[in-house]
Design an enzyme around this catalytic site. Structure first.
Site, short mmCIF file in Angstrom:
data_model
loop_
_atom_site.label_atom_id
_atom_site.label_comp_id
_atom_site.label_asym_id
_atom_site.label_seq_id
_atom_site.Cartn_x
_atom_site.Cartn_y
_atom_site.Cartn_z
N LYS A 101 -79.90 84.45 27.53
CA LYS A 101 -80.32 83.09 27.16
C LYS A 101 -79.49 82.04 27.92
O LYS A 101 -80.02 81.10 28.49
CB LYS A 101 -80.16 82.87 25.65
CG LYS A 101 -80.87 83.89 24.78
CD LYS A 101 -80.63 83.64 23.29
CE LYS A 101 -79.19 83.77 22.84
NZ LYS A 101 -78.62 85.12 22.94
N ARG A 117 -69.13 90.87 30.64
CA ARG A 117 -69.31 89.44 30.97
C ARG A 117 -67.97 88.76 31.25
O ARG A 117 -66.98 88.99 30.57
CB ARG A 117 -70.00 88.73 29.81
CG ARG A 117 -70.04 87.20 30.01
CD ARG A 117 -71.00 86.50 29.09
NE ARG A 117 -70.75 86.80 27.69
CZ ARG A 117 -71.58 86.46 26.70
NH1 ARG A 117 -72.69 85.82 26.96
NH2 ARG A 117 -71.29 86.77 25.46
N ARG A 165 -72.01 91.69 16.08
CA ARG A 165 -72.94 90.61 16.43
C ARG A 165 -74.37 91.15 16.57
O ARG A 165 -75.33 90.48 16.18
CB ARG A 165 -72.51 89.94 17.75
CG ARG A 165 -71.29 89.04 17.58
CD ARG A 165 -70.61 88.74 18.90
NE ARG A 165 -71.48 88.12 19.87
CZ ARG A 165 -71.26 88.14 21.20
NH1 ARG A 165 -70.21 88.76 21.68
NH2 ARG A 165 -72.10 87.56 22.00
P1 AP5 Z 1 -75.71 85.66 28.84
O1 AP5 Z 1 -76.75 84.84 29.54
O2 AP5 Z 1 -74.35 85.10 28.76
O3 AP5 Z 1 -76.28 86.10 27.41
P2 AP5 Z 1 -76.64 85.27 26.10
O4 AP5 Z 1 -78.02 85.63 25.69
O5 AP5 Z 1 -76.34 83.82 26.31
O6 AP5 Z 1 -75.66 85.95 25.07
P3 AP5 Z 1 -74.52 85.35 24.14
O7 AP5 Z 1 -73.53 86.44 23.94
O8 AP5 Z 1 -74.01 84.05 24.64
O9 AP5 Z 1 -75.32 85.11 22.85
P4 AP5 Z 1 -74.76 85.01 21.43
O10 AP5 Z 1 -75.96 84.63 20.74
O11 AP5 Z 1 -74.10 86.19 20.88
O12 AP5 Z 1 -73.54 83.96 21.57
P5 AP5 Z 1 -73.45 82.40 21.24
O13 AP5 Z 1 -72.51 81.81 22.19
O14 AP5 Z 1 -74.79 81.83 21.08
O15 AP5 Z 1 -75.65 87.10 29.58
C1 AP5 Z 1 -74.78 88.11 29.13
C2 AP5 Z 1 -74.22 88.89 30.32
O16 AP5 Z 1 -75.28 89.56 30.99
C3 AP5 Z 1 -73.54 88.02 31.39
O17 AP5 Z 1 -72.42 88.70 31.90
C4 AP5 Z 1 -74.60 87.84 32.46
O18 AP5 Z 1 -73.99 87.70 33.74
C5 AP5 Z 1 -75.38 89.16 32.36
N1 AP5 Z 1 -76.79 88.99 32.65
C6 AP5 Z 1 -77.59 87.93 32.31
N2 AP5 Z 1 -78.83 88.11 32.74
C7 AP5 Z 1 -78.84 89.33 33.36
C8 AP5 Z 1 -79.86 90.09 34.03
N3 AP5 Z 1 -81.12 89.65 34.12
N4 AP5 Z 1 -79.52 91.31 34.54
C9 AP5 Z 1 -78.25 91.76 34.44
N5 AP5 Z 1 -77.24 91.08 33.84
C10 AP5 Z 1 -77.54 89.89 33.30
O19 AP5 Z 1 -72.80 82.45 19.78
C11 AP5 Z 1 -71.48 82.90 19.58
C12 AP5 Z 1 -71.12 82.81 18.11
O20 AP5 Z 1 -71.17 81.45 17.67
C13 AP5 Z 1 -72.04 83.56 17.14
O21 AP5 Z 1 -71.67 84.93 16.99
C14 AP5 Z 1 -71.83 82.78 15.83
O22 AP5 Z 1 -70.62 83.11 15.22
C15 AP5 Z 1 -71.69 81.34 16.34
N6 AP5 Z 1 -72.98 80.62 16.39
C16 AP5 Z 1 -73.56 80.08 17.51
N7 AP5 Z 1 -74.72 79.48 17.19
C17 AP5 Z 1 -74.89 79.64 15.85
C18 AP5 Z 1 -75.91 79.26 14.93
N8 AP5 Z 1 -77.01 78.58 15.32
N9 AP5 Z 1 -75.75 79.61 13.63
C19 AP5 Z 1 -74.66 80.27 13.21
N10 AP5 Z 1 -73.66 80.68 14.02
C20 AP5 Z 1 -73.77 80.35 15.34
MG MG Z 2 -74.87 82.49 25.55
#
Ligand code: AP5
Ligand code: MG
Length: 211
Positions: free
Chosen positions: A14, A125, A169
């Protein structure tokens, strides 16, 4: 406002896609995870409240997240094209967006990917501490170890990308995802994206879904 929400498991890509679209097209990328990590780094009240939940891989409570996104969206012009990355995570958060006519969601894109590839994506990552560019030690390695290709900033690993927190997660994601998908499916706003492909081809398909 034109609001697209990106749904999908941790590691489904994402953030990678939203960042590219905000650099190459007229989208504003709002990542609630990035906002929370910035609040933790600043030592703000929000950061203090969120830190424990993030470190354990749990969701931050809805009231905190809804207030955060409300205040953020209220500051943006009505003409904004917005990608919400990581919000909503629960049906309560989805309803909060729709309850305000100005922030009603136009479309929800679900990043579909087999769970088996996610642990490796997340534990490998690395992120630039200066510009936020995401890398991966195997799939998107930087040209120089530990250094950002774009701005020469140093790369770091997120504290919640350790294997035990990653597994938690993924469980937490499974607990609320199907209700969220149903919420947007029943209102004909759900679009499915194959997120188990190359970054470029995903981006091409995504641009089509967002137009
Ligand atoms: P990346 O694009 O970074 O993945 P992502 O989908 O953004 O995953 P996240 O880990 O950021 O999502 P998340 O939902 O757990 O974390 P968030 O920050 O939102 O890609 C991942 C890796 O894969 C990278 O190394 C990239 O290079 C690689 N990659 C990407 N595309 C690729 C491809 N096509 N092929 C190969 N490799 C690829 O949330 C963190 C924490 O914050 C949560 O756990 C929670 O505690 C809190 N939080 C955030 N939002 C909320 C909410 N709305 N409500 C409650 N708690 C929340
Ligand atoms: Mg992210």
């Amino acid at each position: 406002m034109d609001i697209s929400v990106f749904l999908g498991a941790p590691g489904s890509g994402k953030g990678t896609q939203a960042k590219r679209l905000s650099e190459e097209a007229a989208f504003q990328h709002l990542s609630t995870g990035d906002m929370l990590r910035a609040a933790i780094a600043d030592g703000s009240d929000l950061g203090k409240k969120a830190k424990g939940f993030i470190d354990r891989g749990e969701l931050v409570p809805d009231d905190i997240m809804i207030a955060l996104i409300d205040t953020t969206l209220a500051k943006l012009p009505a003409s904004s094209k917005i990608i919400l990355d990581g919000f909503p995570r629960t049906v309560a958060q989805a309803e909060a967006l729709d309850n305000n006519p100005k922030t009603r969601v136009n479309r929800a894109v679900t990043f579909e990917i087999p769970e088996g590839v996610l642990v490796e994506r997340l534990t490998g990552r690395r992120i630039c501490s200066k510009c936020g560019e995401p890398f991966h030690v195997k799939f998107m390695p930087p040209k120089k170890d530990g250094i950002c290709d774009k701005c020469s900033g140093s790369l770091y690993q997120r504290s919640d990308d350790k294997e035990d927190v990653v597994k938690r997660r993924l469980v937490v994601f499974q607990q609320s995802n199907s209700q969220l998908l149903n919420f947007y499916r029943t209102s004909q706003r759900l679009k499915e994206l194959d997120a188990n492909a190359g970054v470029e081809s995903i981006q091409t398909n995504l641009v089509r879904l967002l137009s």
